[in-house]
Design a protein around this motif. Structure first.
Motif, mmCIF file in Angstrom:
data_model
loop_
_atom_site.group_PDB
_atom_site.id
_atom_site.type_symbol
_atom_site.label_atom_id
_atom_site.label_comp_id
_atom_site.label_asym_id
_atom_site.label_seq_id
_atom_site.Cartn_x
_atom_site.Cartn_y
_atom_site.Cartn_z
ATOM 1 N N LEU A 1 0.562 -1.421 0.191
ATOM 2 C CA LEU A 1 0.173 -0.366 0.200
ATOM 3 C C LEU A 1 0.873 1.239 -0.358
ATOM 4 N N ILE A 2 1.598 1.546 0.376
ATOM 5 C CA ILE A 2 2.822 2.562 0.915
ATOM 6 C C ILE A 2 3.710 2.482 -0.874
ATOM 7 N N ASN A 3 3.886 1.577 -1.508
ATOM 8 C CA ASN A 3 3.739 1.529 -2.267
ATOM 9 C C ASN A 3 3.884 2.290 -3.573
ATOM 10 N N LYS A 4 2.498 2.041 -3.521
ATOM 11 C CA LYS A 4 1.277 3.077 -4.283
ATOM 12 C C LYS A 4 1.159 4.906 -3.990
ATOM 13 N N LEU A 5 1.860 5.097 -3.105
ATOM 14 C CA LEU A 5 1.536 6.461 -2.776
ATOM 15 C C LEU A 5 2.551 7.292 -4.006
ATOM 16 N N GLU A 6 1.633 8.428 -4.232
ATOM 17 C CA GLU A 6 2.401 9.243 -5.241
ATOM 18 C C GLU A 6 3.383 9.313 -5.230
#
Length: 213
Positions: free
Chosen positions: A162-167
């Motif tokens: 989920l963190i990896n999807k942050l802009e």
């Protein structure tokens, strides 16, 4: 990373662990032993034993004949997990910086190059894979297997996917890794600990702000 002394099931477990952290095996997905054995090119036995190892670490749930499922993410537990990660990974990093060989440092340079290339391309999945390998390479060098085992248990409960999807998170992670590598090359323990703590906390703080915002 030196894999020469790993058993077959440990090598399979490392492959699956990396796949879960990288998102190749998404949360909630089922891990089918026969399919995994064919994918990896091995018999079912080491796959079965590897899944048992990952169940003990918390990466998967239920390693019975009905199959194993990649464990879900628990938001409520993560704040404590972050604090524990900082403590234990700092211990590993401090032990590792004193033991890292020129060969391992070259490997870390190559991994950093891969992270930067993937980040420049916006390849989130590749960044996650190399991020795992970068940290694992450092921590394996610490030669503190029990501490590393507990760190892997924490990784199993951490929302890397989920963190990896942050802009722009992958670009920031690449920069944070660059700071860690510079400290390693300089053999600067204080700088490495500072860069590592920033790296671990930054992703979580960014995610928490967006998740609850």
């Amino acid at each position: 990373m030196d894999l020469r002394h790993q058993t077959k099931e440990e090598r399979v477990a490392d492959y699956l662990r990396e796949g879960i952290i990288s998102g190749r095996f998404p949360r909630g997905s089922k891990l089918k032993q026969a399919e995994l054995a064919e994918m990896i090119g091995t018999s079912i036995t080491p796959v079965r034993e590897a899944i048992k190892l990952l169940e003990a670490e918390g990466f998967v749930l239920g390693s019975s004949h009905r199959g194993a499922v990649v464990a879900p993410f628990d938001m409520n537990a993560t704040e404590e997990i972050v604090d524990l990660r900082v403590t234990l990974e700092s211990k590993l990093a401090l032990a590792a910086i004193r033991r890292l060989t020129p060969e391992t440092i070259r490997e870390l340079r190559e991994l950093q190059g891969e992270i930067e290339t993937a980040a420049a391309k916006g390849d989130r999945d590749a960044v996650r894979v190399v991020n795992y390998r970068f940290h694992e390479t450092i921590y394996m060098a610490a030669d503190l297997p029990e501490t590393l085992r507990f760190v892997r248990i924490l990784w199993a409960r951490y929302p890397f996917d989920l963190i990896n999807k942050l802009e722009n998170r992958i670009e920031r992670a690449s920069s944070e890794h660059r700071e860690m590598l510079a400290a390693i090359i300089a053999r600067d323990e204080a700088a490495l600990l500072s860069a590592l703590r920033v790296h671990i906390r930054a992703g979580w703080d960014e995610f928490k702000a967006e998740y609850t915002g």
